[in-house]
Design a protein around this motif. Structure first.
Motif, PDB file in Angstrom:
ATOM      1  N   MET A   1       0.829  -1.208   0.000  1.00 31.36           N
ATOM      2  CA  MET A   1       0.000   0.000   0.000  1.00 31.36           C
ATOM      3  C   MET A   1       0.866   1.261   0.000  1.00 31.36           C
ATOM      4  SD  MET A   1      -3.487  -0.251   2.026  1.00 31.36           S
ATOM      5  CE  MET A   1      -4.703  -1.511   1.727  1.00 31.36           C
ATOM      6  N   SER A   2       0.298   2.354  -0.391  1.00 38.83           N
ATOM      7  CA  SER A   2       1.035   3.606  -0.472  1.00 38.83           C
ATOM      8  C   SER A   2       1.257   4.180   0.929  1.00 38.83           C
ATOM      9  CB  SER A   2       0.216   4.596  -1.286  1.00 38.83           C
ATOM     10  OG  SER A   2      -0.918   4.947  -0.536  1.00 38.83           O
ATOM     11  N   ASP A   3       1.929   5.304   0.977  1.00 36.82           N
ATOM     12  CA  ASP A   3       2.109   5.937   2.291  1.00 36.82           C
ATOM     13  C   ASP A   3       1.003   6.945   2.583  1.00 36.82           C
ATOM     14  OD1 ASP A   3       4.821   8.147   1.263  1.00 36.82           O
ATOM     15  OD2 ASP A   3       2.822   7.778   0.464  1.00 36.82           O
ATOM     16  N   ALA A   4      -0.156   6.741   1.989  1.00 38.63           N
ATOM     17  CA  ALA A   4      -1.309   7.602   2.268  1.00 38.63           C
ATOM     18  C   ALA A   4      -1.660   7.530   3.749  1.00 38.63           C
ATOM     19  CB  ALA A   4      -2.495   7.154   1.431  1.00 38.63           C
ATOM     20  N   VAL A   5      -2.253   8.589   4.242  1.00 46.39           N
ATOM     21  CA  VAL A   5      -2.654   8.612   5.660  1.00 46.39           C
ATOM     22  C   VAL A   5      -3.839   7.663   5.891  1.00 46.39           C
ATOM     23  CG1 VAL A   5      -3.681  10.129   7.393  1.00 46.39           C
ATOM     24  CG2 VAL A   5      -1.732  10.907   6.079  1.00 46.39           C
ATOM     25  N   ILE A   6      -4.786   7.695   4.965  1.00 49.48           N
ATOM     26  CA  ILE A   6      -5.901   6.732   5.010  1.00 49.48           C
ATOM     27  C   ILE A   6      -5.948   6.037   3.653  1.00 49.48           C
ATOM     28  CG2 ILE A   6      -8.412   6.407   5.241  1.00 49.48           C
ATOM     29  CD1 ILE A   6      -8.474   9.017   6.875  1.00 49.48           C
ATOM     30  N   SER A   7      -6.030   4.717   3.695  1.00 48.35           N
ATOM     31  CA  SER A   7      -6.012   3.941   2.455  1.00 48.35           C
ATOM     32  C   SER A   7      -7.143   2.925   2.470  1.00 48.35           C
ATOM     33  CB  SER A   7      -4.686   3.192   2.403  1.00 48.35           C
ATOM     34  OG  SER A   7      -4.188   3.214   1.133  1.00 48.35           O
ATOM     35  N   VAL A   8      -7.885   2.866   1.393  1.00 45.50           N
ATOM     36  CA  VAL A   8      -8.966   1.889   1.256  1.00 45.50           C
ATOM     37  C   VAL A   8      -8.727   1.143  -0.045  1.00 45.50           C
ATOM     38  CG1 VAL A   8     -11.472   1.605   0.971  1.00 45.50           C
ATOM     39  CG2 VAL A   8     -10.589   3.374   2.508  1.00 45.50           C
ATOM     40  N   ARG A   9      -8.761  -0.185   0.016  1.00 48.50           N
ATOM     41  CA  ARG A   9      -8.482  -0.997  -1.173  1.00 48.50           C
ATOM     42  C   ARG A   9      -9.544  -2.073  -1.377  1.00 48.50           C
ATOM     43  NH1 ARG A   9      -5.931   2.136  -2.471  1.00 48.50           N
ATOM     44  NH2 ARG A   9      -3.746   2.399  -2.915  1.00 48.50           N
ATOM     45  N   GLY A  10     -10.240  -2.004  -2.495  1.00 42.47           N
ATOM     46  CA  GLY A  10     -11.133  -3.086  -2.903  1.00 42.47           C
ATOM     47  C   GLY A  10     -12.208  -3.432  -1.888  1.00 42.47           C
ATOM     48  N   LEU A  11     -12.714  -2.400  -1.206  1.00 38.06           N
ATOM     49  CA  LEU A  11     -13.681  -2.641  -0.128  1.00 38.06           C
ATOM     50  C   LEU A  11     -15.041  -3.073  -0.687  1.00 38.06           C
ATOM     51  CD1 LEU A  11     -13.762  -2.213   3.012  1.00 38.06           C
ATOM     52  CD2 LEU A  11     -14.862  -0.029   2.519  1.00 38.06           C
ATOM     53  N   ARG A  12     -15.537  -4.174  -0.139  1.00 37.57           N
ATOM     54  CA  ARG A  12     -16.887  -4.633  -0.507  1.00 37.57           C
ATOM     55  C   ARG A  12     -17.595  -5.047   0.773  1.00 37.57           C
ATOM     56  NH1 ARG A  12     -20.162  -6.756  -4.630  1.00 37.57           N
ATOM     57  NH2 ARG A  12     -21.428  -8.500  -3.954  1.00 37.57           N
ATOM     58  N   LYS A  13     -18.844  -4.618   0.884  1.00 38.39           N
ATOM     59  CA  LYS A  13     -19.646  -5.016   2.045  1.00 38.39           C
ATOM     60  C   LYS A  13     -21.098  -5.173   1.618  1.00 38.39           C
ATOM     61  CE  LYS A  13     -20.821  -5.738   6.338  1.00 38.39           C
ATOM     62  NZ  LYS A  13     -20.423  -6.968   7.031  1.00 38.39           N
ATOM     63  N   THR A  14     -21.643  -6.312   1.931  1.00 36.80           N
ATOM     64  CA  THR A  14     -23.061  -6.530   1.645  1.00 36.80           C
ATOM     65  C   THR A  14     -23.798  -6.759   2.961  1.00 36.80           C
ATOM     66  OG1 THR A  14     -22.634  -8.880   1.363  1.00 36.80           O
ATOM     67  CG2 THR A  14     -22.663  -7.561  -0.636  1.00 36.80           C
ATOM     68  N   PHE A  15     -25.046  -6.371   2.965  1.00 36.01           N
ATOM     69  CA  PHE A  15     -25.957  -6.696   4.070  1.00 36.01           C
ATOM     70  C   PHE A  15     -27.092  -7.491   3.434  1.00 36.01           C
ATOM     71  CE2 PHE A  15     -23.922  -2.715   5.393  1.00 36.01           C
ATOM     72  CZ  PHE A  15     -23.477  -3.041   6.664  1.00 36.01           C
ATOM     73  N   GLY A  16     -27.052  -8.816   3.582  1.00 36.60           N
ATOM     74  CA  GLY A  16     -28.039  -9.639   2.877  1.00 36.60           C
ATOM     75  C   GLY A  16     -27.951  -9.348   1.384  1.00 36.60           C
ATOM     76  N   PRO A  17     -29.093  -9.026   0.765  1.00 38.81           N
ATOM     77  CA  PRO A  17     -29.062  -8.768  -0.676  1.00 38.81           C
ATOM     78  C   PRO A  17     -28.543  -7.370  -1.029  1.00 38.81           C
ATOM     79  CG  PRO A  17     -31.297  -8.561   0.161  1.00 38.81           C
ATOM     80  CD  PRO A  17     -30.447  -8.976   1.332  1.00 38.81           C
ATOM     81  N   THR A  18     -28.336  -6.520  -0.032  1.00 39.08           N
ATOM     82  CA  THR A  18     -27.943  -5.128  -0.315  1.00 39.08           C
ATOM     83  C   THR A  18     -26.427  -5.010  -0.434  1.00 39.08           C
ATOM     84  OG1 THR A  18     -29.816  -4.348   0.977  1.00 39.08           O
ATOM     85  CG2 THR A  18     -28.082  -2.741   0.520  1.00 39.08           C
ATOM     86  N   VAL A  19     -25.985  -4.487  -1.566  1.00 37.36           N
ATOM     87  CA  VAL A  19     -24.554  -4.203  -1.718  1.00 37.36           C
ATOM     88  C   VAL A  19     -24.332  -2.769  -1.224  1.00 37.36           C
ATOM     89  CG1 VAL A  19     -22.630  -4.034  -3.318  1.00 37.36           C
ATOM     90  CG2 VAL A  19     -24.435  -5.727  -3.715  1.00 37.36           C
ATOM     91  N   ALA A  20     -23.736  -2.646  -0.046  1.00 38.73           N
ATOM     92  CA  ALA A  20     -23.535  -1.305   0.532  1.00 38.73           C
ATOM     93  C   ALA A  20     -22.369  -0.610  -0.139  1.00 38.73           C
ATOM     94  CB  ALA A  20     -23.301  -1.419   2.033  1.00 38.73           C
ATOM     95  N   VAL A  21     -21.255  -1.297  -0.289  1.00 40.95           N
ATOM     96  CA  VAL A  21     -20.109  -0.744  -1.028  1.00 40.95           C
ATOM     97  C   VAL A  21     -19.493  -1.848  -1.866  1.00 40.95           C
ATOM     98  CG1 VAL A  21     -19.548   1.097   0.620  1.00 40.95           C
ATOM     99  CG2 VAL A  21     -18.475  -1.117   0.885  1.00 40.95           C
ATOM    100  N   ASP A  22     -18.983  -1.458  -3.030  1.00 49.49           N
ATOM    101  CA  ASP A  22     -18.457  -2.455  -3.964  1.00 49.49           C
ATOM    102  C   ASP A  22     -17.168  -1.949  -4.590  1.00 49.49           C
ATOM    103  OD1 ASP A  22     -18.248  -4.702  -5.474  1.00 49.49           O
ATOM    104  OD2 ASP A  22     -19.633  -4.005  -7.029  1.00 49.49           O
TER     105      ASP A  22
END
Ligand SMILES: Nc1ncnc2c1ncn2[C@@H]1O[C@H](COP(=O)(O)OP(=O)(O)OP(=O)(O)O)[C@@H](O)[C@H]1O
Length: 235
Positions: free
Chosen positions: A1-22
């Motif tokens: 990962m980079s030296d970014a202060v905050i880094s998010v990579r390939g985040l996916r989260k579902t709640f049942g059938p709901t895709v919250a983030v992809d």
């Protein structure tokens, strides 16, 4: 990962059938105020909660200062957090609430007195949090976030409930924080306010639709952030 202060990579989260983030990925550099924008249900809070280790993603990873937040022993001191659902001990007087947090963070009570002035709650210091207005509770939550003078602030909807004075105050506070090298990630629906506040914009709708500087998205201020927002999310 980079030296970014905050880094998010390939985040996916579902709640049942709901895709919250992809497949959400972004890097946030130091010294910037970054606005996380999106409609209701776009995945802003899920992203923030994932960064803070409060939500376990289905896939992807997040880092704060190079490490997952939950694995940082210094997280509470280095990252100030204010979430939309306020984690206040609502029956405690404001000053006591701040002292409880100061004690947890091993910070002297003198800092509590400073913070009462910073967030404009000195006159309300004896009131229980539950007796405060929404905007004043927001100020208290921000006061807790600022107690340890953290270099990173992660704020979910910090402008909600603030009056015009409060919004102007928080804008100055965040700008001073960034000018001193601090980093701010904040979510908001208030696009006109965000245009006055942020350096960078991340527009989300389950995934990242746009990430760039405020100057770029608004063509150096000639377009409104609101117009550009709708062009991006409705595209
Ligand atoms: N705990 C949960 N259980 C079920 N569904 C959830 C949960 N948390 C979030 N969701 C769903 O995930 C999606 C993204 O929600 P999220 O709260 O991240 O969006 P948001 O951009 O923060 O929205 P808002 O602007 O309304 O706060 C929504 O469809 C929401 O209903």
């Amino acid at each position: 990962m980079s030296d970014a202060v905050i880094s998010v990579r390939g985040l996916r989260k579902t709640f049942g059938p709901t895709v919250a983030v992809d497949d959400v990925s972004f890097d946030i550099p130091g010294g910037r105020i970054v606005g996380l924008l999106g409609r209701n249900g776009a995945g802003k809070t899920t992203t923030i909660r994932s960064i803070l280790g409060m939500t376990r993603p289905d896939a992807g990873e997040t880092r704060v200062l190079g490490q997952p937040y939950a694995e940082r022993p210094d997280a509470a001191a280095r990252v100030g957090v204010s979430l939309d659902e306020l984690a206040l001990l609502r029956w405690l007087p404001v000053r006591t609430e701040l002292r409880v947090w100061a004690s947890y963070l091993r910070i002297a009570d003198a800092r509590v007195e400073e913070i009462l002035d910073v967030v404009g709650l000195r006159e309300a210091a004896r009131k229980p949090a539950r007796a405060l207005s929404t905007g004043m509770q927001k100020r208290l939550s921000l006061g807790i976030a600022l107690l340890a003078s953290p270099e990173i602030l992660i704020l979910d909807e910090p402008l909600n409930g603030l009056d015009p004075d409060g919004i102007r105050w928080i804008r100055g506070l965040l700008r001073a924080h960034a000018d001193q090298g601090g980093t701010v990630l904040l979510s908001s629906h208030l696009l006109a306010e965000m245009q006055e506040t942020v350096d960078e914009v991340i527009v989300m709708q389950q995934s990242v639709r746009y990430h760039g500087s405020l100057a770029d998205i608004t063509a150096n201020g000639t377009a409104s952030l609101e117009d550009r927002f709708f062009e991006i999310v409705d595209h």
